[in-house]
Design a protein around this motif. Structure first.
Motif, PDB file in Angstrom:
ATOM      1  N   GLY A 190      44.406  37.687  38.035  1.00 39.01           N
ATOM      2  CA  GLY A 190      45.078  36.760  37.125  1.00 39.01           C
ATOM      3  C   GLY A 190      44.455  36.757  35.745  1.00 39.01           C
ATOM      4  N   VAL A 191      43.128  36.778  35.683  1.00 38.94           N
ATOM      5  CA  VAL A 191      42.441  36.806  34.395  1.00 38.94           C
ATOM      6  C   VAL A 191      42.735  38.114  33.668  1.00 38.94           C
ATOM      7  CG1 VAL A 191      40.151  36.896  33.320  1.00 38.94           C
ATOM      8  CG2 VAL A 191      40.637  35.193  35.080  1.00 38.94           C
ATOM      9  N   ILE A 192      42.738  39.218  34.407  1.00 34.95           N
ATOM     10  CA  ILE A 192      43.040  40.512  33.791  1.00 34.95           C
ATOM     11  C   ILE A 192      44.472  40.536  33.279  1.00 34.95           C
ATOM     12  CG2 ILE A 192      43.347  42.976  34.269  1.00 34.95           C
ATOM     13  CD1 ILE A 192      40.887  42.731  36.136  1.00 34.95           C
ATOM     14  N   LEU A 193      45.411  40.019  34.057  1.00 31.71           N
ATOM     15  CA  LEU A 193      46.810  39.966  33.608  1.00 31.71           C
ATOM     16  C   LEU A 193      46.967  39.075  32.385  1.00 31.71           C
ATOM     17  CD1 LEU A 193      48.779  39.835  36.973  1.00 31.71           C
ATOM     18  CD2 LEU A 193      48.721  41.701  35.307  1.00 31.71           C
ATOM     19  N   LEU A 194      46.233  37.970  32.349  1.00 36.12           N
ATOM     20  CA  LEU A 194      46.276  37.090  31.182  1.00 36.12           C
ATOM     21  C   LEU A 194      45.742  37.803  29.939  1.00 36.12           C
ATOM     22  CD1 LEU A 194      46.898  34.172  30.267  1.00 36.12           C
ATOM     23  CD2 LEU A 194      44.514  33.651  30.724  1.00 36.12           C
ATOM     24  N   ALA A 195      44.661  38.559  30.087  1.00 38.16           N
ATOM     25  CA  ALA A 195      44.093  39.294  28.958  1.00 38.16           C
ATOM     26  C   ALA A 195      45.055  40.376  28.481  1.00 38.16           C
ATOM     27  CB  ALA A 195      42.754  39.904  29.351  1.00 38.16           C
ATOM     28  N   VAL A 196      45.683  41.072  29.403  1.00 39.59           N
ATOM     29  CA  VAL A 196      46.647  42.110  29.026  1.00 39.59           C
ATOM     30  C   VAL A 196      47.854  41.483  28.336  1.00 39.59           C
ATOM     31  CG1 VAL A 196      48.248  43.841  29.958  1.00 39.59           C
ATOM     32  CG2 VAL A 196      45.884  43.769  30.758  1.00 39.59           C
ATOM     33  N   GLY A 197      48.314  40.342  28.827  1.00 35.78           N
ATOM     34  CA  GLY A 197      49.434  39.647  28.187  1.00 35.78           C
ATOM     35  C   GLY A 197      49.095  39.198  26.781  1.00 35.78           C
TER      36      GLY A 197
END
Length: 82
Positions: A9-16
């Motif tokens: 989730g944190v990685i997806l948030l950073a990519v977003g």
């Protein structure tokens, strides 16, 4: 299992966030990771019309006019109650 979901989730948030900055044209923020202030556009600043002059404040009603208004309201209420 939960830990892996949180990390993903944190990685997806950073990519977003990265994608949003890239799409908005803030490529310096994306590449360097710091916010860069834009320089004001000189042509745009010159093209802005001057601010209109401020209007003077409306005069405050005096005690006599308030008393007169209160009397009129009382009379109207009395007439409406009949």
């Amino acid at each position: 299992m939960i830990f892996e979901l949180v990390v993903c989730g944190v990685i997806l948030l950073a990519v977003g966030y990265w994608a949003a900055m890239f799409v908005m044209g803030r490529r310096d923020d994306v590449l360097h990771g710091k916010f860069v202030e834009e320089r004001p556009d000189i042509e745009r600043v010159r093209a802005m019309p001057p601010a209109p002059p401020a209007r003077p404040a409306a005069p405050q009603p005096g005690t006599e006019s308030l008393q007169t208004l209160l009397t009129v309201i009382k009379r109207d209420l009395h007439d409406a109650a009949r």
